[in-house]
Motif scaffolding. Structure first.
Motif, PDB file in Angstrom:
ATOM      1  N   TYR A  25      40.746  -0.569  36.619  1.00 46.29           N
ATOM      2  CA  TYR A  25      41.001   0.879  36.546  1.00 46.29           C
ATOM      3  C   TYR A  25      40.315   1.402  35.289  1.00 46.29           C
ATOM      4  O   TYR A  25      40.232   0.693  34.294  1.00 46.29           O
ATOM      5  CB  TYR A  25      42.505   1.151  36.463  1.00 46.29           C
ATOM      6  N   ARG A  36      40.682   4.153  40.181  1.00 46.89           N
ATOM      7  CA  ARG A  36      40.776   2.850  40.822  1.00 46.89           C
ATOM      8  C   ARG A  36      39.387   2.459  41.335  1.00 46.89           C
ATOM      9  O   ARG A  36      38.865   3.096  42.249  1.00 46.89           O
ATOM     10  CB  ARG A  36      41.751   3.037  41.978  1.00 46.89           C
ATOM     11  N   THR A  37      38.771   1.434  40.747  1.00 45.39           N
ATOM     12  CA  THR A  37      37.380   1.116  41.096  1.00 45.39           C
ATOM     13  C   THR A  37      37.238   0.366  42.414  1.00 45.39           C
ATOM     14  O   THR A  37      36.179   0.398  43.031  1.00 45.39           O
ATOM     15  CB  THR A  37      36.728   0.219  40.021  1.00 45.39           C
ATOM     16  N   TYR A  52      27.660  -2.924  34.426  1.00 43.15           N
ATOM     17  CA  TYR A  52      28.400  -2.530  35.626  1.00 43.15           C
ATOM     18  C   TYR A  52      28.456  -1.007  35.660  1.00 43.15           C
ATOM     19  O   TYR A  52      28.538  -0.357  34.614  1.00 43.15           O
ATOM     20  CB  TYR A  52      29.798  -3.151  35.523  1.00 43.15           C
ATOM     21  N   GLU A  62      30.881   6.989  40.788  1.00 36.69           N
ATOM     22  CA  GLU A  62      32.021   7.780  40.301  1.00 36.69           C
ATOM     23  C   GLU A  62      32.223   7.692  38.793  1.00 36.69           C
ATOM     24  O   GLU A  62      32.915   8.530  38.209  1.00 36.69           O
ATOM     25  CB  GLU A  62      33.320   7.301  40.968  1.00 36.69           C
ATOM     26  N   THR A  63      31.686   6.645  38.168  1.00 38.66           N
ATOM     27  CA  THR A  63      31.953   6.442  36.737  1.00 38.66           C
ATOM     28  C   THR A  63      30.677   6.385  35.911  1.00 38.66           C
ATOM     29  O   THR A  63      30.753   6.268  34.690  1.00 38.66           O
ATOM     30  CB  THR A  63      32.672   5.100  36.495  1.00 38.66           C
ATOM     31  N   LEU A 104      34.065   9.637  33.695  1.00 43.57           N
ATOM     32  CA  LEU A 104      34.681   9.680  35.030  1.00 43.57           C
ATOM     33  C   LEU A 104      34.456  10.980  35.764  1.00 43.57           C
ATOM     34  O   LEU A 104      34.734  12.066  35.231  1.00 43.57           O
ATOM     35  CB  LEU A 104      36.180   9.445  34.918  1.00 43.57           C
ATOM     36  N   ASP A 134      37.144  -2.767  42.452  1.00 36.78           N
ATOM     37  CA  ASP A 134      36.555  -4.047  42.071  1.00 36.78           C
ATOM     38  C   ASP A 134      37.608  -4.929  41.402  1.00 36.78           C
ATOM     39  O   ASP A 134      38.472  -4.447  40.668  1.00 36.78           O
ATOM     40  CB  ASP A 134      35.367  -3.851  41.126  1.00 36.78           C
ATOM     41  N   ARG A 144      35.533  -7.737  45.473  1.00 34.64           N
ATOM     42  CA  ARG A 144      35.875  -6.347  45.770  1.00 34.64           C
ATOM     43  C   ARG A 144      37.100  -6.282  46.663  1.00 34.64           C
ATOM     44  O   ARG A 144      37.344  -7.186  47.448  1.00 34.64           O
ATOM     45  CB  ARG A 144      34.713  -5.680  46.513  1.00 34.64           C
ATOM     46  N   ASN A 181      29.810   1.919  32.910  1.00 35.68           N
ATOM     47  CA  ASN A 181      31.152   1.791  32.351  1.00 35.68           C
ATOM     48  C   ASN A 181      31.347   0.547  31.476  1.00 35.68           C
ATOM     49  O   ASN A 181      32.005   0.592  30.461  1.00 35.68           O
ATOM     50  CB  ASN A 181      32.192   1.841  33.477  1.00 35.68           C
ATOM     51  N   MET A 238      29.192   2.615  38.594  1.00 33.90           N
ATOM     52  CA  MET A 238      29.518   3.141  39.929  1.00 33.90           C
ATOM     53  C   MET A 238      29.083   4.590  39.949  1.00 33.90           C
ATOM     54  O   MET A 238      29.017   5.228  38.898  1.00 33.90           O
ATOM     55  CB  MET A 238      31.038   3.131  40.161  1.00 33.90           C
TER      56      MET A 238
END
Ligand code: MCA
Length: 481
Positions: A341, A368-369, A291, A295-296, A347, A371, A386, A299, A293
Motif C-alpha cells: 500500500y 492498494r497496489t 518499481y 497510478e503512482t 499518488l 502487488d 501479484r 514509487n 505503476m
C-alpha cells in the motif's frame, strides 16, 4: 507549481542549448518551446479549453512533444492511447474520456473508431507552423489533472488513472535527483510516450534536467546498437525485454556502450536476476531496477549510490510512504509477505468518473497496489507476485479478463481462460484455453483484427473443460502446467 512552470526552468534559461535530436535534426530548448507555443495557439483557436480532454493516438515523434506541452499549457487533459490499440480498445477510451478530439496520423487513422472526432496530426503541424507562438499558461493549480492514463482493469475494460500536474512534478523531481541527472546527460529515449515510463520519466526528466535527448519512434532492436554507438547516451531507460535483446549484441559493442553510459534503468516488468548478472558481465554496469505503476508513477527504486540488489526494487522514493499489509489490514512482520500500500504526492487523483473503483483501490487513504512484496531487515523491498492474474509482456500490461471477454463473444466458444506462459524475451505471453466447437485460426484472426498485437494469445489450446474449484473459480495454475 504546474508542469509549464517547471519546464520553463529549462525553456527560459537554456533556450540556446541543444535539447532534442529527432529524425536527424537537433532542436534547441528555445525551438522546442516555440513549437509548443505555436501548437497551443492552434489548439486554443480550435476551441480547446481548460478541462477538455484530447486523446492522442500517435507513435513517438516531435509532434507528440508539441501536443503534450501545448496541452499542459492550456490545462487540456492529455489522454495518451497505446499505438498498438485497435478499434475496440480505442472506442472504449473515447467513450469513457469523452475527448474533444482524437489526434492521430494518416497511417493510424484507419484504426480510429467512429465515435471519435479525428484530427490529423499532419494538418495540425502544418497549421501550427503558421500560428503565433503566444505564451499561454492557463493552469495555476498543481492539483489540476494533466493526463488520464488508461490502465487495463481487472473488470475487462480499462479505467483512466487521473494524474495531476503535482503528481508528475513529484515524479520528475525524484527521478532527476535520485538518479543524479544533470544538464550534461545524454538520454536515449526509445520507450513509447503513451505510457508513464516514457512520458513521466523520459520526457519529464529530460525537460527538468535540461539534458540532451534523442527520441526514436520505438526501440527497434536491429537498430538500437547503432543508435547507442552514434549518440553515445549516458542514460538509458528500458523494459527488461530491451535488456534481454541487448545481451545479443557483440561483446566489443557492449563494452564501448557500457564505457560511455552512466546509468541503465529498468522497470515496467520484473528484471530476471540472471539478466542483471549477464548484463553486468557484458556492459560492466549493474542495471538500476525500480518499481512504478500508472497510478503512482515511480514509487520504489534501487539506490543510485549503494547496493543495487538483484531481484529487489530498493527503497521508497522521497515522499512516498509504503506499508505491507496482510489481508486484514495489519502490517506484516519484517520478511513476511503481504500486499503493498502507498501514500504520497505521487499518488493519482482517482479513476476518471469511477468513484467506486477509486474507493475500492484505497484503504484508509492508502492506495492498494495489488502487488505482493516483502521488506528485508535493511529496508529493501522485493516484489513477490501479484494479487491479480495480470500478464506483463514486453513491458505492456495485459489483463486476461479482457481477452477472455472478447473470445467468449466469438462463434462456437463456450468458455475460455487466458493464462500466462513464460517467454525468454518478453517475460510472459498470453495463452488461450478454449472450450467449444470453434476454429482456432479464426479466433486468432479475430484477435489480430480487434486487439493490440501484444494481447494476441501465442497459442490457442482446445480443451474439454476448464479446471475449476468447488466454488467455480478457474484454476489457472493448473492450466499453466
Ligand atoms: C512493440 N511493437 C510496437 C511497439 N512496441 N509497435 C509500435 N510501437 C511500439 N512502441 C510491436 C511490434 O510492431 C511487433 O508487432 C511486436 O510489438 C514485437 O516487436 P519486436 O520488435 O519483436 O519487439 P521486442 O524486441 O519484443 O520488443 C518489444 C518492446 C516493446 C520494444 C520492448 O514491447 C516496448 O516498447 N515495450 C515498452 C512498454 C512500456 O513502455 N511499458 C511501460 C508501461 P507484431 O508482433 O504485430 O509484429 S508500464 C509503466 O509505464 C509503469 C508505470 C512503469 O513502471 O514503467
Amino acid at each position: 507549481m504546474t508542469l509549464p512552470g517547471l519546464f520553463d526552468l529549462s525553456f527560459q534559461t537554456r533556450s540556446d542549448k541543444p535539447a532534442l535530436e529527432w529524425d536527424g535534426r537537433t532542436y534547441t530548448f528555445g525551438e522546442v518551446d516555440e513549437r509548443a507555443a505555436r501548437m497551443a495557439t492552434l489548439l486554443l483557436s480550435k476551441g480547446l479549453a481548460k478541462g477538455d480532454r484530447v486523446a492522442v493516438f500517435l507513435a513517438n515523434s516531435i509532434a507528440y512533444i508539441d501536443l503534450f506541452l501545448a496541452c499542459t499549457r492550456l490545462g487540456v487533459i492529455f489522454v495518451p492511447v497505446n499505438v498498438l490499440y485497435r478499434d475496440r480498445e480505442i472506442r472504449h477510451i473515447v467513450s469513457d474520456a469523452e475527448p474533444k478530439a482524437l489526434i492521430t496520423s494518416a497511417d493510424l487513422s484507419p484504426h480510429a473508431p467512429d465515435n471519435a472526432a479525428v484530427w490529423l496530426v499532419e494538418e495540425l503541424l502544418q497549421k501550427a507552423a503558421a500560428c503565433e507562438p503566444k505564451p499561454v499558461s492557463d493552469v495555476i493549480d498543481g492539483d489540476a489533472p494533466a493526463a488520464i492514463v488508461y490502465t487495463s482493469g481487472t473488470t475487462g475494460t480499462s479505467k483512466g488513472a487521473v494524474l495531476t500536474h503535482n503528481n508528475f512534478i513529484a515524479n520528475a523531481v525524484n527521478v532527476v535527483t535520485c538518479w543524479a541527472f544533470s544538464s550534461d546527460d545524454r538520454l536515449l529515449l526509445t520507450l513509447p510516450l503513451f505510457h508513464v515510463h516514457g512520458l513521466g520519466n523520459g520526457l519529464h526528466a529530460w525537460l527538468v534536467s535540461g539534458c540532451l535527448m534523442r527520441l526514436t519512434e520505438r526501440f527497434a532492436h536491429e537498430q538500437a546498437a547503432r543508435w547507442m554507438e552514434e549518440f553515445q547516451p549516458t542514460v538509458f531507460f528500458g523494459v527488461p525485454t530491451m535488456y534481454v535483446r541487448m545481451l545479443d549484441w557483440p561483446r566489443e559493442t557492449a563494452a564501448r556502450i557500457g564505457a560511455r553510459m552512466r546509468l541503465f534503468v529498468s522497470g515496467s516488468a520484473p528484471l530476471p536476476a540472471q539478466v542483471l548478472e549477464d548484463f553486468r558481465v557484458l556492459y560492466d554496469h549493474t542495471i538500476l531496477e525500480r518499481y512504478g505503476m500508472s497510478e503512482t508513477l515511480m514509487n520504489i527504486s534501487n539506490p543510485y549510490t549503494g547496493e543495487r540488489r538483484a531481484g529487489s526494487v530498493g527503497f521508497p522514493f522521497p515522499g512516498v510512504s509504503v506499508r505491507i499489509l496482510d489481508p486484514d489490514g495489519n502490517d506484516v512482520a519484517e520478511g513476511d509477505v503481504g500486499e503493498i500500500y502507498m501514500k504520497g504526492p505521487n499518488l493519482f487523483a482517482g479513476y476518471w468518473r469511477r468513484p467506486e473503483a477509486t474507493a475500492e483501490a484505497h484503504r484508509d487513504g492508502w492506495f492498494r497496489t495489488g502487488d505482493i512484496a516483502t521488506r528485508s531487515a535493511d529496508g529493501y523491498y522485493t516484489l513477490q507476485g501479484r494479487r491479480s492474474d495480470l500478464i506483463i509482456s514486453g513491458g505492456f500490461n495485459i489483463y486476461p479478463r479482457e481477452i477472455e471477454e472478447f473470445l467468449a463473444e466469438q462463434p462456437g466458444v463456450v468458455e475460455v481462460a487466458v493464462a500466462s506462459a513464460p517467454d525468454p524475451r518478453r517475460g510472459e505471453v498470453p495463452i488461450a484455453f478454449v472450450v467449444g466447437d470453434c476454429d482456432t485460426a479464426a479466433l486468432e484472426a479475430a484477435c489480430r483484427a480487434h486487439l493490440a498485437s501484444f494481447k494476441i494469445p501465442r497459442a490457442f489450446v482446445r480443451i474439454d473443460k476448464l479446471p475449476r474449484t468447488a466454488l467455480g473459480k478457474v484454476q489457472k495454475h493448473l492450466l499453466k502446467q
